[in-house]
Design an enzyme around this catalytic site. Structure first.
Site, short mmCIF file in Angstrom:
data_model
loop_
_atom_site.label_atom_id
_atom_site.label_comp_id
_atom_site.label_asym_id
_atom_site.label_seq_id
_atom_site.Cartn_x
_atom_site.Cartn_y
_atom_site.Cartn_z
N GLU A 107 35.16 -1.71 29.99
CA GLU A 107 36.10 -1.13 31.03
C GLU A 107 36.72 0.21 31.17
O GLU A 107 36.54 0.93 29.91
CB GLU A 107 37.32 -1.79 31.17
N ASP A 108 36.81 1.05 31.96
CA ASP A 108 37.10 2.45 31.75
C ASP A 108 38.67 2.53 31.30
O ASP A 108 38.81 3.47 30.55
CB ASP A 108 37.20 3.11 33.25
N PHE B 87 48.26 9.95 35.18
CA PHE B 87 47.33 9.34 36.04
C PHE B 87 45.78 9.91 35.58
O PHE B 87 45.76 11.18 36.07
CB PHE B 87 47.48 9.24 37.44
N ASP C 218 45.55 -0.44 31.85
CA ASP C 218 46.73 0.07 32.21
C ASP C 218 47.56 -1.09 32.09
O ASP C 218 48.30 -1.28 31.10
CB ASP C 218 46.37 0.47 33.54
N ARG D 34 35.14 10.70 40.10
CA ARG D 34 34.35 9.76 39.00
C ARG D 34 33.26 10.36 38.21
O ARG D 34 32.88 10.01 37.06
CB ARG D 34 33.69 8.20 39.72
P1 IMP Z 1 45.13 -2.78 35.09
O1 IMP Z 1 45.01 -3.90 35.94
O2 IMP Z 1 46.95 -2.38 35.66
O3 IMP Z 1 45.19 -2.77 33.78
O4 IMP Z 1 44.53 -1.75 35.88
C1 IMP Z 1 43.01 -1.70 35.61
C2 IMP Z 1 42.34 -0.57 36.65
O5 IMP Z 1 43.39 0.14 37.43
C3 IMP Z 1 41.48 0.28 35.99
O6 IMP Z 1 40.21 -0.63 35.92
C4 IMP Z 1 41.39 1.41 37.00
O7 IMP Z 1 40.27 1.13 37.96
C5 IMP Z 1 42.73 1.66 37.48
N1 IMP Z 1 43.54 2.45 36.73
C6 IMP Z 1 44.62 2.04 35.98
N2 IMP Z 1 45.15 3.39 35.47
C7 IMP Z 1 44.34 4.46 36.07
C8 IMP Z 1 44.32 5.88 36.03
O8 IMP Z 1 44.99 6.59 35.05
N3 IMP Z 1 43.42 6.50 36.74
C9 IMP Z 1 42.50 5.92 37.55
N4 IMP Z 1 42.69 4.39 37.56
C10 IMP Z 1 43.50 3.73 36.81
MG MG Z 2 38.26 0.16 37.22
#
Ligand code: IMP
Ligand code: MG
Length: 175
Positions: free
Chosen positions: A98-99, A151, A102, A164
């Site tokens: 994953e990238d 962010f 969060d 991206r």
């Molecule tokens: P989570 O489910 O909250 O862990 O979010 C995961 C997804 O939210 C990641 O795969 C990203 O696509 C997006 N995301 C979370 N934080 C960021 C950020 O700082 N920048 C861009 N995308 C984010």
């Molecule tokens: Mg993502």
């Protein structure tokens, strides 16, 4: 889209160096085995490509896609599977790529989904980790950078689908 600027956080060189180090660690941990990389579209693509290139063990790849964010910069907490895997993962050593992690919602959903399919092993690699934002307890096995609550964009990460393709990691400052 709100008015904003992108400021540098990690340079292209820093990111490349960290990914090489991570690839070396993963190659060592999986020595003598074959690794099945699963990328989460679209954000993981640049990280997955660089990581895969630096692995010294045999590796295969597949992709899946899900959505948790609408647009903008805040999570809805709801995860939907948009594209499933092409191949079975039963009995394989799987690394989910994953990238960023969060809140952990997306990855906890995906890890549960994959675990049910009986892989031989299942681990998680994320380019970036924002531990202060975690509301779902998810353990990251491999990460390149722990970051504060900003962010971020670039290296696969987007703000409303933009940025991206940046070769470095930046953060968004709203003006
Ligand atoms: P989570 O489910 O909250 O862990 O979010 C995961 C997804 O939210 C990641 O795969 C990203 O696509 C997006 N995301 C979370 N934080 C960021 C950020 O700082 N920048 C861009 N995308 C984010
Ligand atoms: Mg993502």
């Amino acid at each position: 889209m709100k008015e904003h600027m992108v400021k540098p956080l990690f340079t292209e060189e820093e990111v490349d160096r960290k990914i090489r180090e991570l690839a070396a660690r993963i190659s060592e941990d999986y020595a003598g085995r074959q690794l099945h990389l699963i990328g989460v579209l679209k954000g993981s693509v640049p990280f997955m490509a660089e990581l895969a290139k630096r692995l010294t063990i045999p590796a295969t790849m597949d992709f899946m896609s899900c959505s948790s964010y609408g647009g903008g910069t805040s999570s809805s907490g709801v995860v939907r599977l948009n594209k499933d895997l092409d191949e079975s993962i039963e009995g394989r050593d799987v690394l989910l790529v994953e990238d960023i992690i969060d809140t952990g919602h997306t990855l906890s959903y995906l890890l549960n989904l994959l675990q049910d399919r009986k892989p031989a092993s299942l681990k998680l690699a994320a380019l970036l980790d924002k531990p202060s934002r975690r509301t779902c307890p998810v353990e990251v096995d491999y990460t390149c950078f722990k970051i504060p609550d900003v962010f971020v964009v670039g290296y696969g990460l987007d703000y409303d689908q933009l940025y991206r393709n940046l070769p470095y990691v930046g953060y968004v400052e709203f003006v």
